[in-house]
Design a protein around this motif. Structure first.
Motif, mmCIF file in Angstrom:
data_model
loop_
_atom_site.group_PDB
_atom_site.id
_atom_site.type_symbol
_atom_site.label_atom_id
_atom_site.label_comp_id
_atom_site.label_asym_id
_atom_site.label_seq_id
_atom_site.Cartn_x
_atom_site.Cartn_y
_atom_site.Cartn_z
ATOM 1 N N THR A 51 0.812 -1.221 0.000
ATOM 2 C CA THR A 51 0.000 0.000 0.000
ATOM 3 C C THR A 51 0.844 1.270 0.000
ATOM 4 O O THR A 51 0.335 2.359 -0.282
ATOM 5 C CB THR A 51 -0.926 0.020 1.227
ATOM 6 N N ALA A 52 2.125 1.148 0.330
ATOM 7 C CA ALA A 52 3.015 2.313 0.354
ATOM 8 C C ALA A 52 3.946 2.338 -0.855
ATOM 9 O O ALA A 52 4.871 3.141 -0.913
ATOM 10 C CB ALA A 52 3.838 2.315 1.637
ATOM 11 N N ARG A 53 3.687 1.470 -1.829
ATOM 12 C CA ARG A 53 4.536 1.374 -3.017
ATOM 13 C C ARG A 53 3.727 1.674 -4.279
ATOM 14 O O ARG A 53 2.518 1.471 -4.309
ATOM 15 C CB ARG A 53 5.126 -0.035 -3.151
ATOM 16 N N ARG A 54 4.435 2.140 -5.295
ATOM 17 C CA ARG A 54 3.828 2.250 -6.618
ATOM 18 C C ARG A 54 4.935 2.146 -7.660
ATOM 19 O O ARG A 54 6.112 2.384 -7.353
ATOM 20 C CB ARG A 54 3.053 3.562 -6.784
ATOM 21 N N ILE A 55 4.556 1.790 -8.866
ATOM 22 C CA ILE A 55 5.505 1.781 -9.979
ATOM 23 C C ILE A 55 5.278 3.058 -10.776
ATOM 24 O O ILE A 55 4.179 3.310 -11.272
ATOM 25 C CB ILE A 55 5.324 0.542 -10.874
ATOM 26 N N PHE A 56 6.324 3.866 -10.871
ATOM 27 C CA PHE A 56 6.220 5.140 -11.578
ATOM 28 C C PHE A 56 6.273 4.903 -13.082
ATOM 29 O O PHE A 56 6.671 3.836 -13.555
ATOM 30 C CB PHE A 56 7.358 6.062 -11.118
ATOM 31 N N LYS A 57 5.895 5.926 -13.841
ATOM 32 C CA LYS A 57 5.830 5.798 -15.300
ATOM 33 C C LYS A 57 7.183 5.489 -15.935
ATOM 34 O O LYS A 57 7.251 4.958 -17.044
ATOM 35 C CB LYS A 57 5.238 7.067 -15.912
ATOM 36 N N ASP A 113 13.106 5.463 -4.792
ATOM 37 C CA ASP A 113 12.551 6.774 -5.116
ATOM 38 C C ASP A 113 11.357 7.056 -4.198
ATOM 39 O O ASP A 113 10.685 6.126 -3.726
ATOM 40 C CB ASP A 113 12.106 6.772 -6.578
ATOM 41 N N LEU A 114 11.083 8.330 -3.949
ATOM 42 C CA LEU A 114 10.000 8.726 -3.045
ATOM 43 C C LEU A 114 8.943 9.551 -3.770
ATOM 44 O O LEU A 114 9.253 10.285 -4.710
ATOM 45 C CB LEU A 114 10.550 9.571 -1.888
ATOM 46 N N PHE A 115 7.693 9.442 -3.305
ATOM 47 C CA PHE A 115 6.643 10.355 -3.769
ATOM 48 C C PHE A 115 5.820 10.786 -2.557
ATOM 49 O O PHE A 115 5.609 10.003 -1.627
ATOM 50 C CB PHE A 115 5.766 9.712 -4.852
ATOM 51 N N PRO A 116 5.351 12.051 -2.530
ATOM 52 C CA PRO A 116 4.644 12.554 -1.350
ATOM 53 C C PRO A 116 3.142 12.298 -1.367
ATOM 54 O O PRO A 116 2.519 12.157 -0.325
ATOM 55 C CB PRO A 116 4.938 14.052 -1.383
ATOM 56 N N LEU A 166 5.916 5.790 -0.669
ATOM 57 C CA LEU A 166 5.172 6.927 -0.137
ATOM 58 C C LEU A 166 5.923 7.517 1.054
ATOM 59 O O LEU A 166 6.095 6.859 2.088
ATOM 60 C CB LEU A 166 3.775 6.482 0.282
ATOM 61 N N ALA A 167 6.379 8.755 0.910
ATOM 62 C CA ALA A 167 7.224 9.378 1.932
ATOM 63 C C ALA A 167 6.516 9.474 3.283
ATOM 64 O O ALA A 167 7.127 9.248 4.335
ATOM 65 C CB ALA A 167 7.663 10.762 1.465
#
Length: 294
Positions: free
Chosen positions: A122-128, A162-165, A135-136
């Motif tokens: 739930t705190a992860r995603r694959i970026f484009k 890598d991080l995303f807010p 998730l920071a």
């Protein structure tokens, strides 16, 4: 009264006035190094300041904040690595620990690394672009805050992911909580690819800037609008590289009011670090500040 007495009084008053007119008030450290502050350039599209209407934080504004301060038994900065790091990345983290101990003049320690498995799906995603991002906010609230040592004044997470807010943002270099005194940054973008000897210093300089910036937020410093400063907001690595690792005079005044370090010792320590690591631009700035104090 005799003429002799008038002459004596006149001579005394003249001497008194001449002494105080020639004896200028000695400048404070902050007033002195302010001479080396560099004005921010005119804002342009793409800059952090271009799309944000941030308020100038005066020293008086800063003093009114309910902010963290080092205190007995709670005065250590901790770095929390999270992930699988190469030997060069481990070296980078170790040097960042050294730098932060000099920058904040507080004991700084590195905690044992945590594995990437601490990040749930739930705190992860694959970026484009194909890389996994974390998730920071999850790192702050669910990892760092829950593991914060009792003697910690601040905890800074460092991940190789890598991080995303938040979902609508592409990425973030770092994020921090003023209230909880936890923050996180990522090595992922600092080396523009794999970290190597050839790009090590470039990545290190970015890491020490973002780490000291985020920990500065934990101590209550807002984004700086006073001068070119490590506390300036940043959108891109180009902007990060343009900003100094040096805190401007106003931000140093704020920081010192909470930590109460010796200004000259701090400058000498930083000069030694920059010299040892061949970070020549920052070395030059530290030397210029020290030269003003002679």
């Amino acid at each position: 009264m005799s003429p002799g007495k008038y002459n004596f009084i006149f001579f005394y008053l003249l001497t008194f006035l001449l002494f105080f007119s020639c004896h200028k008030k000695e400048k404070t450290y902050i007033e002195t190094i302010a001479l080396n502050d560099v004005q921010l350039p005119k804002v342009k599209p793409g800059d952090w300041r271009y799309s944000r209407d941030e308020q100038f934080q005066t020293f008086e504004d800063f003093q009114k904040l309910n902010k963290i301060r080092p205190e007995s038994g709670k005065n250590t900065i901790y770095l929390q690595p999270i992930g699988a790091f190469s030997e060069l990345q481990k070296k980078e983290i170790k040097l960042t620990k050294e730098y932060l101990s000099m920058y904040f003049q507080l004991e700084t320690k590195v905690l044992p690394a945590l594995p990437n498995s601490v990040f749930p799906k739930t705190a992860r995603r694959i970026f484009k672009e194909g890389q996994e991002q974390i998730l920071a906010g999850y790192v702050l609230d669910s990892i760092l805050l829950k593991r914060k040592p009792k003697d910690a004044v601040a905890v800074m997470g460092i991940t190789e992911k890598d991080l995303f807010p938040r979902p609508e943002w592409n990425y973030v270099f770092g994020q921090a909580s003023y209230i909880d005194a936890v923050g996180v940054t990522s090595l992922y973008r600092f080396s523009n690819g794999d970290l190597s000897e050839s790009n090590f210093n470039e990545s290190l300089e970015r890491l020490i800037k973002i780490s000291s910036h985020e920990i500065g937020h934990m101590f209550g410093l807002s984004h700086c609008l006073n001068a070119n400063c490590v506390m300036n907001g940043t959108n891109t690595l180009t902007e990060t590289d343009f900003h100094f690792a040096r805190a401007c005079s106003l931000c140093q005044q704020k920081l010192n009011s909470s930590i109460l370090y010796d200004h000259k010792k701090r400058l000498a320590d930083l000069k030694h670090f920059f010299e040892k690591q061949h970070l020549n631009s920052e070395l030059s700035r530290a030397e210029k500040d020290l030269n003003l104090l002679k």
